[in-house]
Each structure stands twice: as C-alpha cells, then as structure tokens.
Design an enzyme around this catalytic site. Structure first.
Site, PDB file in Angstrom:
ATOM      1  N   CYS A 141       8.885  -9.173   8.451  1.00  0.00           N
ATOM      2  CA  CYS A 141       8.590  -9.795   7.167  1.00  0.00           C
ATOM      3  C   CYS A 141       8.866 -11.299   7.241  1.00  0.00           C
ATOM      4  CB  CYS A 141       9.439  -9.179   6.059  1.00  0.00           C
ATOM      5  SG  CYS A 141       9.311  -7.376   5.982  1.00  0.00           S
TER       6      CYS A 141
ATOM      7  N   CYS B  57      14.741 -19.416 -10.327  1.00  0.00           N
ATOM      8  CA  CYS B  57      15.334 -18.074 -10.306  1.00  0.00           C
ATOM      9  C   CYS B  57      16.853 -18.220 -10.228  1.00  0.00           C
ATOM     10  CB  CYS B  57      14.813 -17.286  -9.110  1.00  0.00           C
ATOM     11  SG  CYS B  57      13.001 -17.141  -9.071  1.00  0.00           S
TER      12      CYS B  57
ATOM     13  N   ARG C 152      13.791   0.761  -0.340  1.00  0.00           N
ATOM     14  CA  ARG C 152      14.593  -0.004   0.612  1.00  0.00           C
ATOM     15  C   ARG C 152      15.937  -0.403   0.004  1.00  0.00           C
ATOM     16  NH1 ARG C 152      11.199  -3.744   1.917  1.00  0.00           N
ATOM     17  NH2 ARG C 152      10.407  -2.485   3.624  1.00  0.00           N
TER      18      ARG C 152
ATOM     19  N   CYS D  82       4.817  -4.472  -1.651  1.00  0.00           N
ATOM     20  CA  CYS D  82       6.270  -4.343  -1.550  1.00  0.00           C
ATOM     21  C   CYS D  82       6.815  -4.999  -2.806  1.00  0.00           C
ATOM     22  CB  CYS D  82       6.777  -5.036  -0.291  1.00  0.00           C
ATOM     23  SG  CYS D  82       8.580  -5.032  -0.127  1.00  0.00           S
TER      24      CYS D  82
ATOM     25  N   CYS E 183      12.503 -24.702  -3.245  1.00  0.00           N
ATOM     26  CA  CYS E 183      11.541 -23.992  -4.090  1.00  0.00           C
ATOM     27  C   CYS E 183      11.558 -24.551  -5.509  1.00  0.00           C
ATOM     28  CB  CYS E 183      11.866 -22.510  -4.109  1.00  0.00           C
ATOM     29  SG  CYS E 183      10.680 -21.529  -5.067  1.00  0.00           S
TER      30      CYS E 183
ATOM     31  N   CYS F 163       4.487  -8.205   7.098  1.00  0.00           N
ATOM     32  CA  CYS F 163       4.774  -8.359   5.682  1.00  0.00           C
ATOM     33  C   CYS F 163       5.055  -9.831   5.421  1.00  0.00           C
ATOM     34  CB  CYS F 163       5.979  -7.507   5.286  1.00  0.00           C
ATOM     35  SG  CYS F 163       6.460  -7.634   3.536  1.00  0.00           S
TER      36      CYS F 163
ATOM     37  N   CYS G 291      19.009 -17.578  -6.917  1.00  0.00           N
ATOM     38  CA  CYS G 291      18.492 -17.972  -5.612  1.00  0.00           C
ATOM     39  C   CYS G 291      19.094 -19.267  -5.076  1.00  0.00           C
ATOM     40  CB  CYS G 291      16.975 -18.108  -5.680  1.00  0.00           C
ATOM     41  SG  CYS G 291      16.234 -18.405  -4.062  1.00  0.00           S
TER      42      CYS G 291
END
Length: 336
Positions: free
Chosen positions: A102, A62, A269, A193, A58, A133, A65
C-alpha cells in the site's frame, strides 16, 4: 425463511447496528466468529505493508493526523519518493511476507501532474506479484480510471468516523466528498479499502454510525480497516485523548465484532494501534473476525510491531499468512 447472516445486507438501520454493540460480549464475539468462519479460514491473516511515499504538508485538518499542515507536530514535509526507492521497499515487503503493498501520500487530492508517476510505481509493484493499494486523497472519476489502468487493485479512502461526529474530526472536506471518491473507485472497477478510526472521543453511537455508513454503501468495503487512534502530540484529537483516555480494549473488540457482522465478507483489518495492544487483545480481535494486519515497523508516521514480534504472535496463535489473490475477487460487489 431464515436469513444467512454470512450474506451481505445493505438495509441495516443505525439502531440495529447500535443494538449489536449492546449484545452480551461473549454472545457477540461468538456470533461474529461463526459468521467469519462461513467465508474465511480463521487461521489465515492477510498481511499488507504500508509505505508513506509522500510525507507531511497535507492541506487537510484531520484532527488526528501528524501530517496535517494545520498542526505543529514536528513532522517535516517531504517530496514524493522516487519510483526506484518505492520498488525497493516493495521488494523488501514481499520478502517479509506481505501479499499487498500500500502506498500512501499526504495529499488532499491527487493532482493530474502526479498521476503518471503514481502509475509507474503501481505498475512496478504489480510486476513484483504483489497486490497494489494506494491512498492519495480524493480522486476524480478520470483519475480513478487511470489508476485502475496502471494496475491498482485497491484504493483506500476512509470515512474516519460516523457522520454525526465527522465535524469534530475534519472540516476541510465533507462526508459526501469521501463518498464521491469511493463511488469513482467502484465505477473504475477497483476494490475499495474503507474503514475508520475509533478512540477519538466519539460515543458508541458514533462508532455504530461509522459501521452503519460502511454497511449501507452500494457495495461493502472489500477491505475494512479499523484503526485505534494513536494519539500524536500537537494534534487536537491526540492531545484530547491523552488528557481524557482512549477507547477501552473490550469496546474495541466489540467494534471489530460488529464490523464482521455487518460486513461479513469484507477483509477486516486490525490496523493502527497494534503497537500498544497486548497479544491477548489482538487474539480477541482475530477471534471476533479481524483477518488482516499491516506488517513492518511503521504505518506512515506511527509505530507498528516489527516483523519478529508479528512472527512470534502468529506462532503463538497458530496463524498463517493469507496468500495473495491475483484476481482480487470481489464477491459482494453488485453487477454493473
């Protein structure tokens, strides 16, 4: 007239949200439990399964991550999974008790060339009778419409943290970028979400800032995941937390309770981090208003309790899976 605390409000101030955190713990949890029971059956837990359909590489930075190309975490970048393999995973998830499936891809944003492949996966999962999702990074308005047309029920796009701490977490996209994608999702008619991660070195006010941002959106998140940071070696925030320590369990429960109070009709969640939580800590989170978990032994690239462990937990706490809602009713979304 006394206001019903189970009715959503969108005019919370940051100071009000922070004041909820400061309430005596027993009173806070009691009130959150009471509000929870006004909308939900406290014995029901919604079960979702999360699959990484495109892992690693990616372009975002972040700081938590393992999939960021900016950090050396030992994770190998992979291509987008074949649709047949995804559907096989979805069938296994349904057999294991999940009502929502998801699909997560480690992308900065969805590329138009990949949209048809994603649409085929979504339609296939939907045909199995599961709620669908996806979390695919930033979306344009047109991409959101295409995903909705394919049968996507929910789109996940977390704010991660409060706006004041955000620059300590990621600098390759702005807070407004995230808000814009959420608006495209709402405009397309999909459920949102959206939540964040706690235990990244932020202050309590930063946690209040995250929940304030969520509670003052035009519509509260339909699902609100609260993740406890799973520290990954090689990531800036993971290395920092390993050195300095993670969030206290009681403070985490406070965060769940405040989330329930400010977003009373959202599915809250209990997400990443359950692998290291005791049964007692998870029980406190459910008492404080959490009513959803991810099932299966893995969340994208991080560990998660296996099906046997969760079955034992449900049995000990007298909990049962929440049935899927094919209509994906969104009671707290304002009329168009």
């Amino acid at each position: 007239m006394t206001r019903d605390p189970a009715l959503p409000r969108h005019d919370w101030t940051l100071d009000e949200v922070e004041a909820l955190f400061a309430r005596p713990f027993m009173e806070l949890v009691f009130e959150a439990a009471a509000v929870h029971r006004r909308t939900f059956d406290p014995s029901e837990i919604q079960a979702s399964r999360l699959l990484s359909i495109k892992t690693g590489g990616c372009a975002e930075n972040c700081g938590y991550c393992s999939q960021s190309a900016h950090f050396d975490t030992g994770l190998k970048a992979e291509k987008l999974m074949d649709a047949r393999a995804v559907l096989a995973e979805a069938m296994a998830a349904k057999a294991g008790g999940a009502s929502r499936f998801c699909m997560g891809a480690a992308w900065r944003e969805l590329k138009d060339r990949d949209t048809p492949k994603l649409a085929a996966m979504i339609a296939g999962v939907k045909a199995l009778g599961l709620e669908t999702c996806a979390t695919l990074g930033m979306l344009t308005a047109d991409q959101a419409k295409q995903l909705k047309a394919a049968g996507l029920d929910y789109y996940n796009h977390n704010l991660d943290t409060g706006p004041e701490y955000y620059a300590e977490v990621v600098t390759t996209r702005t807070y407004q970028d995230r808000l814009d994608t959420l608006q495209h999702v709402r405009d397309a008619g999909m459920a949102t979400c959206c939540g964040g991660i706690v235990g990244m070195g932020e202050t309590r006010r930063d946690r209040a800032g995250l929940l304030h941002a969520l509670a003052t959106l035009p519509a509260h998140p339909d699902s609100l995941p609260v993740n406890a940071l799973v520290p990954i070696t090689g990531t800036p925030l993971g290395d920092r937390v390993k050195a300095e320590g993670t969030i206290d369990g009681i403070e985490f429960v406070r965060t769940i309770a405040v989330a329930r109070l400010v977003c009373p009709r959202s599915i809250v969640r209990l997400s990443a981090g359950r692998e290291t939580m005791s049964a007692e800590l998870q029980a406190l989170c459910f008492l404080a208003g959490a009513n959803s978990i991810f099932v299966g032994g893995r969340l994208l690239t991080t560990p998660n309790p296996g099906e046997d462990a969760d079955a034992d937990l449900f049995a000990r706490l007298d909990l049962k899976p929440m049935g899927a809602d094919p209509a994906v009713a969104v009671e707290n979304r304002p009329a168009a």
